[in-house]
Design a protein around this motif. Structure first.
Motif, PDB file in Angstrom:
ATOM      1  N   LEU A 254       1.050  -1.151  -0.124  1.00 44.81           N
ATOM      2  CA  LEU A 254      -0.453  -0.029   0.214  1.00 44.81           C
ATOM      3  C   LEU A 254       0.952   1.224  -0.541  1.00 44.81           C
ATOM      4  N   LYS A 255       2.131   1.388   0.578  1.00 47.08           N
ATOM      5  CA  LYS A 255       3.237   2.441   0.729  1.00 47.08           C
ATOM      6  C   LYS A 255       3.504   2.509  -0.955  1.00 47.08           C
ATOM      7  N   ALA A 256       3.803   1.623  -1.312  1.00 46.64           N
ATOM      8  CA  ALA A 256       4.604   1.417  -2.463  1.00 46.64           C
ATOM      9  C   ALA A 256       3.317   2.205  -3.359  1.00 46.64           C
ATOM     10  N   PHE A 257       2.259   1.897  -3.829  1.00 44.32           N
ATOM     11  CA  PHE A 257       0.979   2.334  -4.113  1.00 44.32           C
ATOM     12  C   PHE A 257       0.950   3.693  -3.946  1.00 44.32           C
ATOM     13  N   GLY A 258       0.914   3.894  -2.821  1.00 44.04           N
ATOM     14  CA  GLY A 258       0.972   5.788  -2.416  1.00 44.04           C
ATOM     15  C   GLY A 258       2.258   6.302  -3.233  1.00 44.04           C
ATOM     16  N   LEU A 259       3.259   5.804  -3.397  1.00 40.44           N
ATOM     17  CA  LEU A 259       4.846   6.656  -3.503  1.00 40.44           C
ATOM     18  C   LEU A 259       4.126   6.673  -5.012  1.00 40.44           C
ATOM     19  N   PHE A 260       3.460   5.708  -5.638  1.00 41.22           N
ATOM     20  CA  PHE A 260       3.556   5.655  -7.349  1.00 41.22           C
ATOM     21  C   PHE A 260       2.219   6.733  -7.993  1.00 41.22           C
ATOM     22  N   LEU A 261       1.698   7.225  -6.559  1.00 44.79           N
ATOM     23  CA  LEU A 261       0.235   8.165  -6.951  1.00 44.79           C
ATOM     24  C   LEU A 261       1.163   8.937  -7.185  1.00 44.79           C
ATOM     25  N   GLU A 262       1.840   9.066  -6.102  1.00 42.62           N
ATOM     26  CA  GLU A 262       1.823  10.679  -5.854  1.00 42.62           C
ATOM     27  C   GLU A 262       3.462  11.226  -6.992  1.00 42.62           C
ATOM     28  N   LYS A 263       3.817  10.273  -7.767  1.00 44.43           N
ATOM     29  CA  LYS A 263       4.618  10.189  -8.335  1.00 44.43           C
ATOM     30  C   LYS A 263       4.101  10.423  -9.679  1.00 44.43           C
ATOM     31  N   ASN A 264       2.970  10.218  -9.781  1.00 45.98           N
ATOM     32  CA  ASN A 264       2.132  10.153 -11.014  1.00 45.98           C
ATOM     33  C   ASN A 264       0.884  11.330 -11.177  1.00 45.98           C
ATOM     34  N   ASN A 265       1.171  12.045  -9.956  1.00 44.20           N
ATOM     35  CA  ASN A 265       0.350  12.857 -10.050  1.00 44.20           C
ATOM     36  C   ASN A 265      -1.050  12.693 -10.014  1.00 44.20           C
ATOM     37  N   LEU A 266      -1.551  11.529  -9.303  1.00 46.37           N
ATOM     38  CA  LEU A 266      -3.052  10.673  -9.395  1.00 46.37           C
ATOM     39  C   LEU A 266      -4.147  11.106  -8.491  1.00 46.37           C
ATOM     40  N   ILE A 267      -2.912  11.297  -6.971  1.00 41.06           N
ATOM     41  CA  ILE A 267      -4.034  11.638  -6.271  1.00 41.06           C
ATOM     42  C   ILE A 267      -5.090  13.011  -5.729  1.00 41.06           C
ATOM     43  N   ALA A 268      -4.737  14.227  -6.741  1.00 41.49           N
ATOM     44  CA  ALA A 268      -5.349  14.660  -7.090  1.00 41.49           C
ATOM     45  C   ALA A 268      -7.023  14.509  -7.834  1.00 41.49           C
ATOM     46  N   LEU A 269      -7.043  13.608  -9.164  1.00 38.84           N
ATOM     47  CA  LEU A 269      -7.761  13.269  -9.342  1.00 38.84           C
ATOM     48  C   LEU A 269      -8.821  11.718  -8.174  1.00 38.84           C
ATOM     49  N   LEU A 270      -8.312  11.212  -7.503  1.00 36.49           N
ATOM     50  CA  LEU A 270      -9.087  10.268  -6.612  1.00 36.49           C
ATOM     51  C   LEU A 270      -9.561  11.340  -5.488  1.00 36.49           C
ATOM     52  N   ARG A 271      -8.575  12.353  -4.950  1.00 35.22           N
ATOM     53  CA  ARG A 271      -9.705  13.544  -4.251  1.00 35.22           C
ATOM     54  C   ARG A 271     -10.772  13.470  -4.876  1.00 35.22           C
ATOM     55  N   ASN A 272     -10.598  14.446  -6.367  1.00 41.08           N
ATOM     56  CA  ASN A 272     -11.900  14.621  -6.705  1.00 41.08           C
ATOM     57  C   ASN A 272     -13.351  13.325  -7.820  1.00 41.08           C
ATOM     58  N   LYS A 273     -12.971  12.939  -6.738  1.00 40.62           N
ATOM     59  CA  LYS A 273     -13.325  11.138  -7.721  1.00 40.62           C
ATOM     60  C   LYS A 273     -13.989  10.864  -9.044  1.00 40.62           C
ATOM     61  N   ASN A 274     -12.157  11.795  -9.985  1.00 41.21           N
ATOM     62  CA  ASN A 274     -12.911  11.543 -11.025  1.00 41.21           C
ATOM     63  C   ASN A 274     -12.217  10.394 -11.704  1.00 41.21           C
ATOM     64  N   TRP A 275     -13.319   8.739 -11.269  1.00 33.98           N
ATOM     65  CA  TRP A 275     -12.907   7.897 -11.677  1.00 33.98           C
ATOM     66  C   TRP A 275     -12.295   7.252 -13.003  1.00 33.98           C
ATOM     67  N   ALA A 276     -12.666   8.035 -14.438  1.00 37.88           N
ATOM     68  CA  ALA A 276     -12.323   7.974 -15.786  1.00 37.88           C
ATOM     69  C   ALA A 276     -11.055   8.222 -15.972  1.00 37.88           C
ATOM     70  N   SER A 277     -10.990   9.057 -15.248  1.00 40.10           N
ATOM     71  CA  SER A 277      -9.263   9.756 -15.672  1.00 40.10           C
ATOM     72  C   SER A 277      -8.135   8.876 -14.432  1.00 40.10           C
ATOM     73  N   PHE A 278      -8.437   8.945 -13.381  1.00 39.47           N
ATOM     74  CA  PHE A 278      -8.309   7.758 -12.171  1.00 39.47           C
ATOM     75  C   PHE A 278      -7.442   6.452 -13.644  1.00 39.47           C
ATOM     76  N   ALA A 279      -8.526   6.927 -13.903  1.00 37.71           N
ATOM     77  CA  ALA A 279      -8.679   4.499 -14.533  1.00 37.71           C
ATOM     78  C   ALA A 279      -7.960   4.629 -15.516  1.00 37.71           C
ATOM     79  N   LEU A 280      -8.108   5.803 -16.467  1.00 36.24           N
ATOM     80  CA  LEU A 280      -6.910   5.799 -17.296  1.00 36.24           C
ATOM     81  C   LEU A 280      -6.008   6.072 -17.175  1.00 36.24           C
ATOM     82  N   LYS A 281      -5.376   6.791 -16.029  1.00 38.39           N
ATOM     83  CA  LYS A 281      -3.768   6.936 -15.850  1.00 38.39           C
ATOM     84  C   LYS A 281      -2.974   5.626 -15.425  1.00 38.39           C
TER      85      LYS A 281
END
Length: 274
Positions: free
Chosen positions: A223-250
């Protein structure tokens, strides 16, 4: 355990195939309940005085677990509720969002029945990783390495489960050179969220060795590695905004539409946010 039968596709089927492998049945370890799994289960039921119907219900599950000596039991390695709470606080995310992503993206559990982290070895990535290390992969391409070393992506050589470690070891031992070990480890996806090893240093690990060591420790480390990956690839904001399609695409690539990852994330979020 949920009752399953031929045609099912779920994490329970993956675990079932792991148990069957441990009991020396020749099945492919995947989350699909196909012909070979059905044939093996019927044989198991026949040999253990169970109703031979191919349905894996309470009695068949109980007998499978008993015969395989309860299978995977390293509970200290499993993801906990507190791990998810800590993750949500660290990244300022709703707990329901974190639970939704964990349910959809983690694909069941991060460890095999023998306690090693789940992996999938990619032969085309191994080719690229050798080239990165100034090694000519063509020099090692032959009939004995065709399942671990090839230029273009293919699912042809996937075997799943513990057999993926056979492929990984074969790649690690292709030459007595630490570069081959690092290239091999970098060419597998690891753990609960199947993070590719080649991401290790870019997301914050000192080396691929440290990354592999952490992946062997617990799903909490996954889970920690997953968090680091999300942070590095700028995916956290997409989850905060619940932008499911953009998150799933990336995270999943264009195939997310076929697998409906965005819809699955949304439905899981709705379930946990109630």
């Amino acid at each position: 355990m949920r009752t399953i039968k031929a045609g099912a596709k779920s994490p329970e089927v993956y675990y079932l195939n792991e148990l069957l492998i441990k009991l020396n049945y020749k099945v492919i370890v995947s989350d699909y309940f196909g012909t070979e799994t059905d044939k093996s289960i019927r044989d198991f039921q026949l040999k253990n005085n169970l109703v031979v119907d191919g349905v894996v219900g309470l009695k068949t599950w109980s007998t499978l677990l008993e015969k395989s000596k309860n299978g995977f039991s390293s509970n200290n390695k499993l993801l906990s509720e507190q791990d998810l709470i800590n993750f949500s606080k660290q990244f300022n995310l709703e707990l329901a969002v974190v639970k939704a992503v964990n349910e959809v993206e983690s694909n069941g559990k991060g460890f095999l029945i023998d306690g090693r982290p789940k992996i999938l070895f990619e032969g085309h990535v191994f080719w690229d990783e050798l080239e990165k290390r100034k090694i000519n992969p063509s020099s090692y391409k032959n009939s004995n390495t065709q399942d671990i070393l090839f230029e273009k992506y293919t699912k042809k050589y996937y075997v799943g489960g513990t057999a993926e470690y056979t492929r990984l070891e074969k790649a690690r031992n292709l030459a007595q050179d630490k570069r081959f070990i690092d290239a091999a480890n970098s060419s597998a996806s690891w753990g609960l969220f199947q993070i590719m090893g080649f991401n290790a240093t870019s997301i914050g690990y000192k080396s691929i060795d440290e990354f592999v060591e952490k992946m062997n420790q617990s799903e909490g480390e996954h889970l920690k590695a997953f968090g680091l990956f999300l942070e590095k690839n700028n995916l956290i904001a997409l989850l905060r905004n619940k932008n499911w399609a953009s998150f799933a695409l990336k995270y999943n690539g264009p195939a997310y539409k076929t697998n409906k990852y965005d819809e699955k994330l949304m439905k899981a979020y709705q379930k946990y946010s109630r």
